[in-house]
Design a protein around this motif. Structure first.
Motif, PDB file in Angstrom:
ATOM      1  N   ALA A   1      58.570  15.997 109.488  1.00 46.92           N
ATOM      2  CA  ALA A   1      57.381  15.817 110.330  1.00 46.92           C
ATOM      3  C   ALA A   1      56.299  16.832 109.965  1.00 46.92           C
ATOM      4  O   ALA A   1      55.107  16.498 109.954  1.00 46.92           O
ATOM      5  CB  ALA A   1      57.763  15.931 111.808  1.00 46.92           C
ATOM      6  N   VAL A   2      56.700  18.065 109.669  1.00 41.29           N
ATOM      7  CA  VAL A   2      55.741  19.090 109.248  1.00 41.29           C
ATOM      8  C   VAL A   2      55.069  18.664 107.940  1.00 41.29           C
ATOM      9  O   VAL A   2      53.848  18.772 107.780  1.00 41.29           O
ATOM     10  CB  VAL A   2      56.433  20.467 109.105  1.00 41.29           C
TER      11      VAL A   2
ATOM     12  N   TYR B   1      53.861  24.161 116.963  1.00 42.85           N
ATOM     13  CA  TYR B   1      54.802  23.361 117.745  1.00 42.85           C
ATOM     14  C   TYR B   1      54.348  23.420 119.187  1.00 42.85           C
ATOM     15  O   TYR B   1      54.142  24.490 119.752  1.00 42.85           O
ATOM     16  CB  TYR B   1      56.241  23.882 117.628  1.00 42.85           C
TER      17      TYR B   1
ATOM     18  N   LEU C   1      56.866  13.352 117.279  1.00 46.70           N
ATOM     19  CA  LEU C   1      58.112  12.898 116.670  1.00 46.70           C
ATOM     20  C   LEU C   1      58.912  12.157 117.734  1.00 46.70           C
ATOM     21  O   LEU C   1      59.240  12.708 118.777  1.00 46.70           O
ATOM     22  CB  LEU C   1      58.891  14.101 116.127  1.00 46.70           C
TER      23      LEU C   1
ATOM     24  N   CYS D   1      58.448  24.977 111.798  1.00 43.38           N
ATOM     25  CA  CYS D   1      57.061  24.493 111.842  1.00 43.38           C
ATOM     26  C   CYS D   1      56.063  25.345 111.065  1.00 43.38           C
ATOM     27  O   CYS D   1      55.055  24.831 110.607  1.00 43.38           O
ATOM     28  CB  CYS D   1      56.608  24.300 113.288  1.00 43.38           C
TER      29      CYS D   1
ATOM     30  N   ARG E   1      64.684  16.727 110.697  1.00 38.92           N
ATOM     31  CA  ARG E   1      63.628  15.776 111.038  1.00 38.92           C
ATOM     32  C   ARG E   1      62.289  16.477 111.254  1.00 38.92           C
ATOM     33  O   ARG E   1      61.235  15.952 110.864  1.00 38.92           O
ATOM     34  CB  ARG E   1      64.056  14.956 112.256  1.00 38.92           C
ATOM     35  N   PHE E   2      62.310  17.661 111.846  1.00 41.87           N
ATOM     36  CA  PHE E   2      61.058  18.411 112.020  1.00 41.87           C
ATOM     37  C   PHE E   2      60.469  18.832 110.675  1.00 41.87           C
ATOM     38  O   PHE E   2      59.246  18.828 110.514  1.00 41.87           O
ATOM     39  CB  PHE E   2      61.258  19.637 112.918  1.00 41.87           C
ATOM     40  N   ARG E   3      61.306  19.205 109.702  1.00 36.77           N
ATOM     41  CA  ARG E   3      60.779  19.574 108.379  1.00 36.77           C
ATOM     42  C   ARG E   3      59.962  18.428 107.792  1.00 36.77           C
ATOM     43  O   ARG E   3      58.883  18.635 107.232  1.00 36.77           O
ATOM     44  CB  ARG E   3      61.909  19.945 107.421  1.00 36.77           C
TER      45      ARG E   3
ATOM     46  N   SER F   1      57.433  16.560 120.422  1.00 29.39           N
ATOM     47  CA  SER F   1      58.499  15.580 120.255  1.00 29.39           C
ATOM     48  C   SER F   1      59.036  15.126 121.605  1.00 29.39           C
ATOM     49  O   SER F   1      58.791  15.763 122.631  1.00 29.39           O
ATOM     50  CB  SER F   1      59.649  16.153 119.423  1.00 29.39           C
TER      51      SER F   1
ATOM     52  N   ILE G   1      52.733  19.621 116.236  1.00 29.06           N
ATOM     53  CA  ILE G   1      53.844  18.685 116.393  1.00 29.06           C
ATOM     54  C   ILE G   1      54.412  18.846 117.795  1.00 29.06           C
ATOM     55  O   ILE G   1      54.580  19.963 118.286  1.00 29.06           O
ATOM     56  CB  ILE G   1      54.957  18.943 115.354  1.00 29.06           C
TER      57      ILE G   1
ATOM     58  N   ALA H   1      62.562  23.197 116.214  1.00 28.45           N
ATOM     59  CA  ALA H   1      61.165  22.993 115.814  1.00 28.45           C
ATOM     60  C   ALA H   1      60.500  24.316 115.455  1.00 28.45           C
ATOM     61  O   ALA H   1      59.842  24.444 114.409  1.00 28.45           O
ATOM     62  CB  ALA H   1      60.392  22.309 116.929  1.00 28.45           C
TER      63      ALA H   1
ATOM     64  N   PHE I   1      67.902  18.082 114.139  1.00 33.36           N
ATOM     65  CA  PHE I   1      66.538  18.287 114.638  1.00 33.36           C
ATOM     66  C   PHE I   1      65.685  19.000 113.603  1.00 33.36           C
ATOM     67  O   PHE I   1      64.557  18.598 113.319  1.00 33.36           O
ATOM     68  CB  PHE I   1      66.544  19.090 115.944  1.00 33.36           C
TER      69      PHE I   1
END
Length: 181
Positions: A107-108, A147, A11, A142, A103-105, A121, A119, A138, A100
């Protein structure tokens, strides 16, 4: 799951922050990572013209080192709804934690949909951000995706930045982080 065969989603927020990490991954210098893709997902960046500049730089750098990349939707209104009520929080405050995690959700979700199992970042690279805050966000979302907080080579990042003509922004991204210059 074994960490010996990580297929990593990186990410990324911008080329200046991610260049060293991307180079390390592209050169096979990160143990246990067998495949990676750079994910540009930054609905927090404002205005959209700023988002477009950062996205173009990210794509240009990925293409220059032969790294795969994906660009996800820009939905600033949805991001604004997610951080509503936190507009006056300082940098490194509660707004950043929510941003954060938001955005991680996504990305997951991208990782699951595309066969990636990890993941990492560069969201904590900026001096304006807290790596431990990024890691906590994260780890909280995750789930079954690993992560991987990777120790990026800061000297390599600095060297690439000195040698590049990257567009360099003077704020982290959201309208609440814009500093009076």
């Amino acid at each position: 799951m074994s960490d010996n065969n990580l297929k990593l989603v990186l990410l990324s927020c911008c080329a200046p922050c991610s260049a060293g990490a991307i180079r390390q991954l592209a050169d096979g210098l990160i143990p246990n990572v067998s495949d990676f893709i750079v994910l540009f997902y930054n609905p927090n960046i404002f205005p959209e013209s700023e988002y477009s500049k950062r996205m173009r730089e990210q794509i240009k750098y990925c293409e220059s080192v032969g790294a795969k990349y994906a660009v996800l939707e820009y939905d600033h209104d949805a991001w604004r709804a997610a951080v509503q009520g936190l507009e006056t929080e300082p940098e490194r405050g509660a707004r950043c934690s929510v941003c954060f995690a938001y955005r991680f959700r996504r990305a997951v979700q991208f990782a699951r949909e595309n066969g990636y199992n990890a993941i990492g970042s560069v969201l904590g690279v900026s001096r304006h951000k807290s790596q431990s805050q990024v890691d906590t966000a994260a780890e909280s979302v995750c789930g079954d995706i690993t992560y991987t907080p990777i120790k990026w080579d800061e000297n390599l990042r600095v060297q690439i930045n000195r040698e590049s003509d990257f567009y360099r922004q003077n704020y982290c991204g959201c309208e609440f982080s814009i500093r009076k210059v």
